[in-house]
Write an enzyme that holds these catalytic residues in place. Sequence first.
Site, PDB file in Angstrom:
ATOM      1  N   HIS A   1      -8.303  -0.755   0.463  1.00 32.38           N
ATOM      2  CA  HIS A   1      -7.424  -1.912   0.291  1.00 32.38           C
ATOM      3  C   HIS A   1      -8.308  -3.085  -0.143  1.00 32.38           C
ATOM      4  O   HIS A   1      -9.299  -3.375   0.527  1.00 32.38           O
ATOM      5  CB  HIS A   1      -6.735  -2.296   1.603  1.00 32.38           C
ATOM      6  CG  HIS A   1      -5.957  -1.198   2.242  1.00 32.38           C
ATOM      7  ND1 HIS A   1      -4.585  -1.134   2.207  1.00 32.38           N
ATOM      8  CD2 HIS A   1      -6.358  -0.118   2.957  1.00 32.38           C
ATOM      9  CE1 HIS A   1      -4.170  -0.068   2.879  1.00 32.38           C
ATOM     10  NE2 HIS A   1      -5.228   0.563   3.349  1.00 32.38           N
TER      11      HIS A   1
ATOM     12  N   ARG B   1       7.514 -11.178   5.056  1.00 38.07           N
ATOM     13  CA  ARG B   1       7.189 -11.000   6.471  1.00 38.07           C
ATOM     14  C   ARG B   1       7.945 -12.040   7.278  1.00 38.07           C
ATOM     15  O   ARG B   1       7.958 -13.223   6.935  1.00 38.07           O
ATOM     16  CB  ARG B   1       5.673 -11.135   6.695  1.00 38.07           C
ATOM     17  CG  ARG B   1       4.872 -10.059   5.974  1.00 38.07           C
ATOM     18  CD  ARG B   1       3.384 -10.196   6.155  1.00 38.07           C
ATOM     19  NE  ARG B   1       2.665  -9.198   5.361  1.00 38.07           N
ATOM     20  CZ  ARG B   1       1.342  -9.124   5.254  1.00 38.07           C
ATOM     21  NH1 ARG B   1       0.585  -9.989   5.906  1.00 38.07           N
ATOM     22  NH2 ARG B   1       0.790  -8.197   4.499  1.00 38.07           N
TER      23      ARG B   1
ATOM     24  N   CYS C   1       0.787  -1.237   0.000  1.00 26.82           N
ATOM     25  CA  CYS C   1       0.000   0.000   0.000  1.00 26.82           C
ATOM     26  C   CYS C   1       0.823   1.294   0.000  1.00 26.82           C
ATOM     27  O   CYS C   1       0.472   2.224  -0.739  1.00 26.82           O
ATOM     28  CB  CYS C   1      -1.021  -0.019   1.134  1.00 26.82           C
ATOM     29  SG  CYS C   1      -0.610  -1.023   2.549  1.00 26.82           S
TER      30      CYS C   1
ATOM     31  N   HIS D   1      -5.480  -1.335  -4.779  1.00 26.81           N
ATOM     32  CA  HIS D   1      -5.916  -0.198  -3.978  1.00 26.81           C
ATOM     33  C   HIS D   1      -6.723   0.735  -4.859  1.00 26.81           C
ATOM     34  O   HIS D   1      -6.331   1.035  -5.992  1.00 26.81           O
ATOM     35  CB  HIS D   1      -4.718   0.530  -3.369  1.00 26.81           C
ATOM     36  CG  HIS D   1      -3.984  -0.306  -2.370  1.00 26.81           C
ATOM     37  ND1 HIS D   1      -2.929  -1.123  -2.717  1.00 26.81           N
ATOM     38  CD2 HIS D   1      -4.182  -0.496  -1.041  1.00 26.81           C
ATOM     39  CE1 HIS D   1      -2.502  -1.767  -1.642  1.00 26.81           C
ATOM     40  NE2 HIS D   1      -3.243  -1.405  -0.608  1.00 26.81           N
TER      41      HIS D   1
ATOM     42  N   LYS E   1     -14.017  -2.959   7.679  1.00 29.90           N
ATOM     43  CA  LYS E   1     -13.578  -3.831   6.588  1.00 29.90           C
ATOM     44  C   LYS E   1     -14.577  -4.963   6.381  1.00 29.90           C
ATOM     45  O   LYS E   1     -15.354  -5.316   7.267  1.00 29.90           O
ATOM     46  CB  LYS E   1     -12.198  -4.418   6.884  1.00 29.90           C
ATOM     47  CG  LYS E   1     -12.160  -5.346   8.096  1.00 29.90           C
ATOM     48  CD  LYS E   1     -10.767  -5.913   8.314  1.00 29.90           C
ATOM     49  CE  LYS E   1     -10.733  -6.800   9.571  1.00 29.90           C
ATOM     50  NZ  LYS E   1      -9.391  -7.398   9.791  1.00 29.90           N
TER      51      LYS E   1
END
Length: 639
Positions: free
Chosen positions: A514, A366, A337, A388, A468
């Site tokens: 997102h 990650r 993002c 996005h 969300k």
Amino acid sequence: MITITLPDGATKQFAQPPTVADVAASIGAGLAKAALAGRVGTGASARLVDTSHRIEADTVLAIVTDKEPDGLAILRHSTAHLLAYAVKELFPDAQVTIGPVIDNGFYYDFSYRRPFTPEDLAAIEAKMTELARLDEPVQREEMPRDDAVKHFLDMGEKYKAEIIAGIPAGEPIGLYREGRFVDLCRGPHVPRTGRLKHFKLMKVAGAYWRGDHRNEMLQRIYGTSWASKDELQNYLTMLEEAEKRDHRRLGRELDLFHIDDHSPGTVFWHPRGWIVWQEVEQYMRRVYRDNGYLEVKGPQILDQGLWEKTGHWDKYRENMFVTESEKRDYALKPMNCPGHILIFKQGIKSYRDLPLRYGEFGQCHRNEPTGGLHGIMRVRGFTQDDGHIFCTEAMIQSEVTAFTTLLQKVYRDFGFTEILYKLSTRPEKRIGTDESWDRAEAALASGLKASGCEYELLPGEGAFYGPKIEYTLKDALGRPWQCGTMQVDPNMPERLDAEFVGEDGSRHRPVMLHRAIVGSLERFIGILIEQHAGALPAWLAPVQVVVACITDAQAGYADEVVKTLKKQGVRAQADLRNEKITYKIREHSLQKVPYILVVGDKEKAGGAVSVRARGNNDLGVMTVADFSQKIADDIDRKA
């Protein structure tokens, strides 16, 4: 007089403060027998209590049984305590630590001088059954914190003492006693051990104390517990089927990929596996192109200062891979993002440019703990179908509706027809005004309704900056996989100073949505492999057709058929080996090839092929042209 209001609005009155068990008994003997706990209060203030809990004031009360999720969780948590009880009976020197409920079961971590063996596991399960049959009462006690620390130290339970020592002073400590066993717990628990009947211990694994690799490695015993024998058996049967579909095993057998200790948490894709990858990626690329997305590509490494501005450095630093060059600190991106906002900021954007949809197959990293890695489902290096959308508040609803409809089509094409929708709303700690949250939540809800979706509301589960939607698909075994998401974010455009020129000529902040459909491509391919048990549909299969000759006399003809199929884009191979045709058919069937074409003298003479579809389905003899049309239709229909 104490008045108890039941969920249906009926009331019960008691001259003296009743227990939950008293209220259940007043309703009926059947409910009294089934009661596991009580739910006192309503809404966010509701709390679960033991059946022995005494109610001192008027309240709303629901009796909890094993027919609802809370009841099943209580059964499983109580079974975890029963597991610890059994371990202490058989291995008195073992120290107990924590034993929470997890999806479909529970676990308990132990410190012991040697590894538990499969024989130990069988003995522990037998002891659990023996203890449950004693039908001992499970009783709650409370103790001052410092007294509780001393109590467990005197018992030699240093881990429990450490947990209690971390609780604020003055807070009473809840303990639960069953027979000779006492454990630290908030509860609630079943009233008697005899309620625990349908359980099974599954496996032993390693786990660091408090999840920190610098601490001692403990032994984690996993188990499952259910309300009935049939539910337990159905779950065990599902696990057997899941084992057959395990993407790690199928990845090896079908030569798709492997995981290597030289790069833990990343995937080595083999030629066949990379074909599957490319089919998924190219399909999603067409989805982007056909639905108004502009594909972009951001760098892998970004300056630490950017991550500080976005807030990721403070909240996500331990999960980021960092590096340094010329005395400047960088991090491998864990998400895409911030890069998309930097792209958005290049050049002046007008309200006429909105909604502006960016999509990227962005590789992210990650630093997941080793114990959390799982095949290609949970990795350290992965690629997202990340997107996005930069828009105004007024555009959120229409974007959600369009995205949800698109996501449904994508999932159908991949063979998933059941989707769960969850809407997470404002948490207690949040930014923004109540009015902006009202609008954002309403827009998401309206977008789902416009797509004909029924959804579950998850109050307080949204991010601190916006609500969300989670899109969860169910696979062939009924297992849920949360892949898609749509999240409203006004925060990051604010932090990185993103703007557009409005119709009034002044500068405005865009809202950032997102969104992802398949999420991590690695994980999604793992889900696909397990969904189809490795037998991927023709359009995804790495080898779609094998043409096998019966003898060398048909080798040239088999090659011609393969060339014809390849010209129309079919992934075809010839098997010209000097082997029996039954051997060839069996081998390619085990490789789950969708179509095996057998050619002998008759087929060669007639310009035909004998067609076998996957699953030993003989489709008979057809011309090469007819078969070409058939597989073209299969691929086009995503069949």
